[in-house]
Design a protein around this motif. Structure first.
Motif, PDB file in Angstrom:
ATOM      1  N   SER A   9       0.803  -1.224   0.000  1.00 11.22           N
ATOM      2  CA  SER A   9       0.000   0.000   0.000  1.00 11.22           C
ATOM      3  C   SER A   9       0.834   1.272   0.000  1.00 11.22           C
ATOM      4  O   SER A   9       0.285   2.360  -0.058  1.00 11.22           O
ATOM      5  N   LEU A 114      -3.525   5.794 -12.305  1.00  7.90           N
ATOM      6  CA  LEU A 114      -4.594   5.495 -11.353  1.00  7.90           C
ATOM      7  C   LEU A 114      -4.873   6.682 -10.435  1.00  7.90           C
ATOM      8  O   LEU A 114      -6.023   6.971 -10.106  1.00  7.90           O
ATOM      9  N   ARG A 115      -3.834   7.376 -10.012  1.00  5.90           N
ATOM     10  CA  ARG A 115      -4.008   8.499  -9.100  1.00  5.90           C
ATOM     11  C   ARG A 115      -4.560   9.731  -9.828  1.00  5.90           C
ATOM     12  O   ARG A 115      -5.490  10.375  -9.357  1.00  5.90           O
ATOM     13  N   GLY A 118      -7.762   8.125 -12.231  1.00  4.47           N
ATOM     14  CA  GLY A 118      -8.688   7.191 -11.618  1.00  4.47           C
ATOM     15  C   GLY A 118      -9.152   7.646 -10.253  1.00  4.47           C
ATOM     16  O   GLY A 118      -9.911   6.938  -9.584  1.00  4.47           O
ATOM     17  N   SER A 119      -8.683   8.833  -9.838  1.00  2.00           N
ATOM     18  CA  SER A 119      -9.071   9.437  -8.551  1.00  2.00           C
ATOM     19  C   SER A 119      -8.856   8.484  -7.379  1.00  2.00           C
ATOM     20  O   SER A 119      -9.687   8.365  -6.482  1.00  2.00           O
ATOM     21  N   MET A 120      -7.730   7.779  -7.395  1.00  2.00           N
ATOM     22  CA  MET A 120      -7.427   6.820  -6.337  1.00  2.00           C
ATOM     23  C   MET A 120      -6.462   7.421  -5.328  1.00  2.00           C
ATOM     24  O   MET A 120      -5.632   8.262  -5.663  1.00  2.00           O
ATOM     25  N   SER A 121      -6.560   6.937  -4.112  1.00  2.09           N
ATOM     26  CA  SER A 121      -5.557   7.263  -3.111  1.00  2.09           C
ATOM     27  C   SER A 121      -4.262   6.535  -3.452  1.00  2.09           C
ATOM     28  O   SER A 121      -4.265   5.560  -4.226  1.00  2.09           O
ATOM     29  N   ARG A 124      -4.445   2.753  -2.457  1.00  2.00           N
ATOM     30  CA  ARG A 124      -5.237   1.887  -3.351  1.00  2.00           C
ATOM     31  C   ARG A 124      -4.550   1.739  -4.706  1.00  2.00           C
ATOM     32  O   ARG A 124      -4.545   0.646  -5.291  1.00  2.00           O
ATOM     33  N   ALA A 125      -3.951   2.810  -5.204  1.00  4.85           N
ATOM     34  CA  ALA A 125      -3.240   2.735  -6.480  1.00  4.85           C
ATOM     35  C   ALA A 125      -2.065   1.767  -6.389  1.00  4.85           C
ATOM     36  O   ALA A 125      -1.815   0.984  -7.314  1.00  4.85           O
ATOM     37  N   PHE A 128      -3.283  -1.903  -6.538  1.00  5.48           N
ATOM     38  CA  PHE A 128      -3.588  -2.372  -7.886  1.00  5.48           C
ATOM     39  C   PHE A 128      -2.315  -2.490  -8.729  1.00  5.48           C
ATOM     40  O   PHE A 128      -2.185  -3.422  -9.533  1.00  5.48           O
ATOM     41  N   PRO A 374     -10.092  -2.302 -11.485  1.00  3.79           N
ATOM     42  CA  PRO A 374     -10.879  -1.585 -10.463  1.00  3.79           C
ATOM     43  C   PRO A 374     -12.355  -1.458 -10.775  1.00  3.79           C
ATOM     44  O   PRO A 374     -13.181  -1.468  -9.856  1.00  3.79           O
ATOM     45  N   LYS A 375     -12.725  -1.352 -12.052  1.00  2.00           N
ATOM     46  CA  LYS A 375     -14.133  -1.199 -12.423  1.00  2.00           C
ATOM     47  C   LYS A 375     -14.665  -2.415 -13.171  1.00  2.00           C
ATOM     48  O   LYS A 375     -15.742  -2.346 -13.772  1.00  2.00           O
TER      49      LYS A 375
END
Length: 446
Positions: A9, A114-115, A118-121, A124-125, A128, A374-375
């Motif tokens: 993470s 992703l960040r 993909g609006s990820m923290s 979480r990025a 993945f 993710p989706k």
């Protein structure tokens, strides 16, 4: 479990683990090569390093990588592997280090995409991205000496540049990627189709996310009000400055690289780097359903029969359904909805329908997995995801068992074993491709 989650993470422990994984495999590979008749190093790596030695040899009159038989790549790869020409096992393995480092750089671009898009923290990025960075299959292929990690960097960098509206850089990366290995040309239609005014203008706002969303909605209403009615207006609306710039820059980059290589190496560069792949007959280590047909076509009598009758071999037309799917149908359906998933579907279709399908090619679409999953319904429906993975591994294992009997034990398994296992693997790939395209169809326009 909590310790593993914490490990993957955060960027530093994630990339450190990925680097150590590859270092361990490199060291194990040195041991296996020295102590086992079954070598860890891929035969392709020996081709690459031989080509580098021919290129930088002072005793050779032409100093061309194409003096190495079966070298079918750009001279840039041989140039990149100059350190492998120096004496000693450490220098010889330096190319594998470059390929492994490319894996890590591709992972960096995955996290950035992703960040930023993909609006990820960050946590979480990273989780993945670990699907790529800590994937033992990816690490094994790179540390055995496959150069596919370099393509992973170019492709993820291309996607990052496109989504960031960096048109000039996108054109350079696209042209360079196609020069380095032909297949990234399939992304050109998707990228061009994505680059409409709505997408190119939506990233220009410097305000808050809420302001950006309001701007995009306003632009969408304006676009609907000004929708082109006639064919001429539609053509003019399609020809945007961004699309023109991308096309010109990518073609110029591709052309300049090719012109330089042609000036240095002449027609062998064109023949081995590009023309060879049109009539390529390669039935070894080939998961494709065309495997048995290519084996029959490789017999000595068949080419003369074809030339006498004027017929066209299967190796020359097998790309037609492949290109129809990957360069026309899938981009038209999905590019404006989700560019990353579209590129995943394009690559998956290109590999599954390719007349030559080897394990290295799986990396071409695996680099998109962290961006697609993710989706995806494969993650939202665990039973579907697990079933797809098990079937993919199982049918691949069936083929490998038949291939081992053929190539190592000398047993004739072409019919029915190898052919049926190829069909089973192709069937599973087609099923998974259908899932990806269904997911793409369910996405609203972005």
């Amino acid at each position: 479990m909590a310790a593993i989650t914490a490990l993957i993470s955060r960027p530093f422990p994630l990339f450190t683990s990925a680097a150590l994984l590859r270092l361990g495999m490199l060291l194990y590979g040195l041991w296996q090569d020295a102590n086992s008749p079954l070598k860890y190093t891929d035969i392709d790596y020996l081709v690459f390093t031989d080509a580098a030695r021919f290129t930088f040899s002072s005793s050779s009159s032409s100093s061309s990588p194409y003096e190495r038989e079966t070298y079918r790549y750009t001279p840039l790869l041989a140039w990149l592997l100059y350190p492998t020409t120096l004496p000693g096992p450490i220098f010889f393995s330096s190319g594998k280090v470059i390929f492994a480092a490319a894996d890590l750089l591709a992972g960096y671009f995955i996290i950035q995409i992703l960040r930023q898009h993909g609006s990820m923290s960050m946590a979480r990025a990273c989780r993945f991205a670990s699907i790529w960075l800590l994937n033992p299959m990816v690490a094994t292929i790179s540390t055995r000496g496959s150069s596919e990690g370099l393509l992973g960097v170019l492709v993820t960098a291309l996607l990052w540049a496109v989504l960031g509206r960096r048109v000039l850089l996108s054109g350079i990366l696209l042209g360079m990627g196609v020069h380095f290995k032909i297949y990234p040309f399939i992304y050109a239609p998707a990228v061009v189709w994505w680059m409409d005014d709505a997408h190119m203008m939506s990233g220009t706002s410097t305000g808050t996310k809420e302001e950006g969303k309001r701007t995009e909605k306003k632009q969408g209403r304006v676009a609907l009000d000004k929708s082109p009615a006639t064919l001429g207006e539609k053509v003019m609306a399609f020809v945007t400055p961004a699309r023109i710039q991308l096309t010109l820059v990518s073609l110029a980059t591709f052309g300049l690289f090719n012109a330089a290589m042609y000036a240095l190496y002449g027609m062998p560069f064109v023949t081995h780097t590009f023309l060879h792949h049109v009539t390529r007959i390669d039935h070894r280590h080939n998961f494709s359903p065309y495997n048995v047909l290519l084996y029959l076509a490789s017999s000595s009598s068949l080419p003369s029969d074809q030339s006498a009758t004027g017929s066209v071999g299967i190796e020359s037309v097998a790309f037609l359904p492949q290109l129809l799917l990957s360069t026309i149908l899938i981009p038209l359906v999905g590019a404006k909805k989700d560019l990353a998933t579209t590129m995943m579907a394009q690559t998956f279709a290109f590999v599954a329908f390719n007349k030559v399908c080897t394990s290295q090619y799986f990396l071409w679409y695996m680099v998109f997995l962290p961006l697609y999953l993710p989706k995806s319904s494969l993650l939202k429906k665990p039973s579907l995801g697990v079933t797809s993975l098990v079937l993919w591994v199982l049918t691949q294992g069936l083929w490998l068992q038949q291939g081992y009997n053929l190539e190592f034990l000398g047993l004739s398994t072409f019919m029915p074993g190898l052919w049926l296992s190829s069909l089973a693997f192709f069937g599973v790939n087609s099923f998974i491709l259908g899932v990806i395209i269904d997911d793409l169809g369910a996405v609203s326009h972005t």
